[in-house]
Design a protein around this motif. Structure first.
Motif, PDB file in Angstrom:
ATOM      1  N   LEU A  26     -30.067  47.483   4.655  1.00 31.21           N
ATOM      2  CA  LEU A  26     -29.635  47.398   3.249  1.00 31.21           C
ATOM      3  C   LEU A  26     -30.845  47.154   2.340  1.00 31.21           C
ATOM      4  O   LEU A  26     -30.991  47.790   1.285  1.00 31.21           O
ATOM      5  N   ALA A  27     -31.713  46.254   2.767  1.00 32.44           N
ATOM      6  CA  ALA A  27     -32.930  45.997   1.986  1.00 32.44           C
ATOM      7  C   ALA A  27     -33.772  47.264   1.909  1.00 32.44           C
ATOM      8  O   ALA A  27     -34.252  47.647   0.836  1.00 32.44           O
ATOM      9  N   ASP A  28     -33.908  47.953   3.030  1.00 31.21           N
ATOM     10  CA  ASP A  28     -34.696  49.206   3.058  1.00 31.21           C
ATOM     11  C   ASP A  28     -34.146  50.228   2.069  1.00 31.21           C
ATOM     12  O   ASP A  28     -34.913  50.901   1.378  1.00 31.21           O
ATOM     13  N   PHE A  75     -32.520  49.821  -0.725  1.00 33.49           N
ATOM     14  CA  PHE A  75     -32.815  49.557  -2.136  1.00 33.49           C
ATOM     15  C   PHE A  75     -34.321  49.583  -2.442  1.00 33.49           C
ATOM     16  O   PHE A  75     -34.705  49.868  -3.571  1.00 33.49           O
ATOM     17  N   VAL A  76     -35.131  49.328  -1.440  1.00 32.02           N
ATOM     18  CA  VAL A  76     -36.572  49.512  -1.643  1.00 32.02           C
ATOM     19  C   VAL A  76     -36.853  51.008  -1.828  1.00 32.02           C
ATOM     20  O   VAL A  76     -37.637  51.410  -2.694  1.00 32.02           O
ATOM     21  N   TRP A  79     -35.871  52.072  -5.286  1.00 31.16           N
ATOM     22  CA  TRP A  79     -36.924  51.644  -6.228  1.00 31.16           C
ATOM     23  C   TRP A  79     -38.088  52.633  -6.223  1.00 31.16           C
ATOM     24  O   TRP A  79     -38.583  53.041  -7.259  1.00 31.16           O
ATOM     25  N   VAL A  97     -29.219  39.541   0.529  1.00 33.69           N
ATOM     26  CA  VAL A  97     -30.296  40.482   0.871  1.00 33.69           C
ATOM     27  C   VAL A  97     -31.201  40.775  -0.340  1.00 33.69           C
ATOM     28  O   VAL A  97     -32.321  41.253  -0.186  1.00 33.69           O
ATOM     29  N   TRP A  98     -30.700  40.453  -1.534  1.00 30.65           N
ATOM     30  CA  TRP A  98     -31.520  40.702  -2.736  1.00 30.65           C
ATOM     31  C   TRP A  98     -32.884  40.009  -2.645  1.00 30.65           C
ATOM     32  O   TRP A  98     -33.897  40.512  -3.115  1.00 30.65           O
ATOM     33  N   LEU A 155     -34.739  39.687  -0.108  1.00 28.37           N
ATOM     34  CA  LEU A 155     -35.657  40.577   0.620  1.00 28.37           C
ATOM     35  C   LEU A 155     -36.107  41.742  -0.258  1.00 28.37           C
ATOM     36  O   LEU A 155     -37.286  42.107  -0.274  1.00 28.37           O
ATOM     37  N   VAL A 156     -35.142  42.301  -0.979  1.00 22.07           N
ATOM     38  CA  VAL A 156     -35.454  43.460  -1.829  1.00 22.07           C
ATOM     39  C   VAL A 156     -36.427  43.045  -2.936  1.00 22.07           C
ATOM     40  O   VAL A 156     -37.417  43.727  -3.204  1.00 22.07           O
ATOM     41  N   ARG A 195     -39.941  42.774  -1.918  1.00 23.57           N
ATOM     42  CA  ARG A 195     -40.609  44.040  -1.580  1.00 23.57           C
ATOM     43  C   ARG A 195     -40.706  45.009  -2.752  1.00 23.57           C
ATOM     44  O   ARG A 195     -41.194  46.121  -2.602  1.00 23.57           O
ATOM     45  N   THR A 196     -40.212  44.600  -3.911  1.00 24.87           N
ATOM     46  CA  THR A 196     -40.256  45.522  -5.065  1.00 24.87           C
ATOM     47  C   THR A 196     -40.888  44.845  -6.284  1.00 24.87           C
ATOM     48  O   THR A 196     -40.428  45.044  -7.402  1.00 24.87           O
TER      49      THR A 196
END
Ligand SMILES: [Zn+2]
Lengths: 222, 137
Positions: free
Chosen positions: A57-59, A61-62, A65, B45-46, B48-49, B52-53
């Motif tokens: 899930l994190a991947d 949204f990265v 982006w 999970v935000w 983590l996001v 990384r952003t």
């Protein structure tokens, strides 16, 4: 950009994505909050465990982006997003060889966890156990499908997307899609029946051709 | 499904137990899949996001996008200002050339004309003229 309410839909997904192009992290946060649940659900059904699904899930949204600039607007934002999610799930399955590691038994355990964490609505412990068993069987059956079949079943039955969206996400042409979905469904049903402890009422149902999943019934139209 | 085909199928289902059993089985399987709950992430999970952003402090691409977007706004503002300017100049020259549009009291007599000029004297050196005007009222 100031703080947008997560479910203020007057700001469209496309507008938020436009802001992501300009490195607006708040816009990404709103997109994330809006779509994390359906995307997670897809990833969980594909990967069968919470840890991987959260990481994926994190991947996703990265990637949103980073790839915001590549969104051309010729498909819906959600279709584009699910396409990224489906590809991410496939990458996970391939790179970690999850399919080899996850046995049917693992599926049973993890779905049991899900049932508990989702706070099963039933109060009766016997009902709750039955429900967990049922979920475990479906999850295990899903794990027994190929990646492609699992993706089709997930998109159609769990994400409730229409044929056109599924065709765009998977790249399968609309004409082939219904046949592939039907076959995937037949295979899942067969696996469920096996896990249920035998083919229930097979004498009534006619036989199923394994390669096509199509039934060879004996009925004649009057 | 609707129309004659649907009627035909419905009629067939009433008489054919095999097809009816197949249909019931498919519907039951649909219901079974529909009962599978939606799962949600356990952790936020935000976090983590977000990590990384991180927005880049300086990126030529971002600045290019910003300049482009600012440029578009500036172009629109400049166009609006130009239109207003042209309109103002046109109106001004039009009034200058049309003395008939000036207030009528100007032509009636010099004693009624008040010229405004910068001065420490609030009456601009026209005290007598004003007093006379008021006197005539
Ligand atoms: Zn029949």
């Amino acid at each position: 950009m100031g703080r947008i309410k997560d479910y203020d839909f007057s700001v469209s997904n496309e507008m938020l994505l436009e802001l992501c192009k300009q490195q607006d992290q708040e816009a990404l946060r709103v997109l994330f909050r809006r779509h994390e649940k359906p995307v997670y659900n897809l990833l969980y059904r594909m990967l069968s465990n919470h840890e991987d699904a959260e990481e994926a899930l994190a991947d996703v949204f990265v990637k949103v982006w980073r790839a915001a600039g590549s969104f051309k607007g010729d498909s819906k934002f959600t279709t584009w997003l699910f396409k990224i999610a489906a590809n991410t799930a496939r990458d996970f399955l391939r790179s970690r060889m999850i399919r080899r590691e996850v046995s049917l038994e693992d599926g049973l355990v993890s779905e049991g966890e899900v049932a508990r964490s989702a706070a099963a609505r039933t109060v009766d412990p016997e009902d709750s156990t039955l429900r967990e068993d049922e979920l475990s069987r479906i999850s295990a059956a899903l794990n027994g499908l190929s990646e492609d079949d699992r993706l089709l079943i997930t998109l159609y039955h769990f994400q409730e997307l229409d044929y056109q969206d599924i065709a765009e996400i998977t790249g399968i042409c609309a004409g082939n899609l219904k046949v592939k979905l039907f076959r995937a469904r037949q295979r899942l049903k067969k696996l469920c029946a096996e896990l249920d402890g035998g083919c229930v009422g097979n004498e009534l149902r006619g036989s199923t051709d394994d390669s096509s999943g199509l039934r060879q019934g004996a009925c004649e139209w009057s | 499904m609707s129309g004659p085909e649907a009627r035909l199928i419905k009629a067939h289902l009433k008489t054919c137990t095999e097809c009816k059993a197949l249909l019931d089985e498919e519907l039951a399987f649909d219901a079974r899949l529909a009962a599978v709950p939606v799962v949600e992430p356990v952790n936020d999970v935000w976090v983590l996001v977000r990590a990384r952003t991180k927005p880049r402090k300086f990126s030529p691409f971002v600045w290019l996008a910003r300049i482009r977007s600012a440029g578009a706004t500036a172009k629109r503002a400049a166009a609006a200002a130009a239109v207003i300017g042209v309109a103002a100049v046109t109106l001004y020259s039009f009034t200058l050339n049309r003395s008939d549009l000036a207030p009528s009291y100007i032509s009636k007599g010099a004693e009624n004309v008040i010229t405004v000029k910068w001065s420490d004297d609030p009456l601009g050196g026209h005290r007598e003229a004003l007093v006379e005007c008021i006197g005539k009222m």
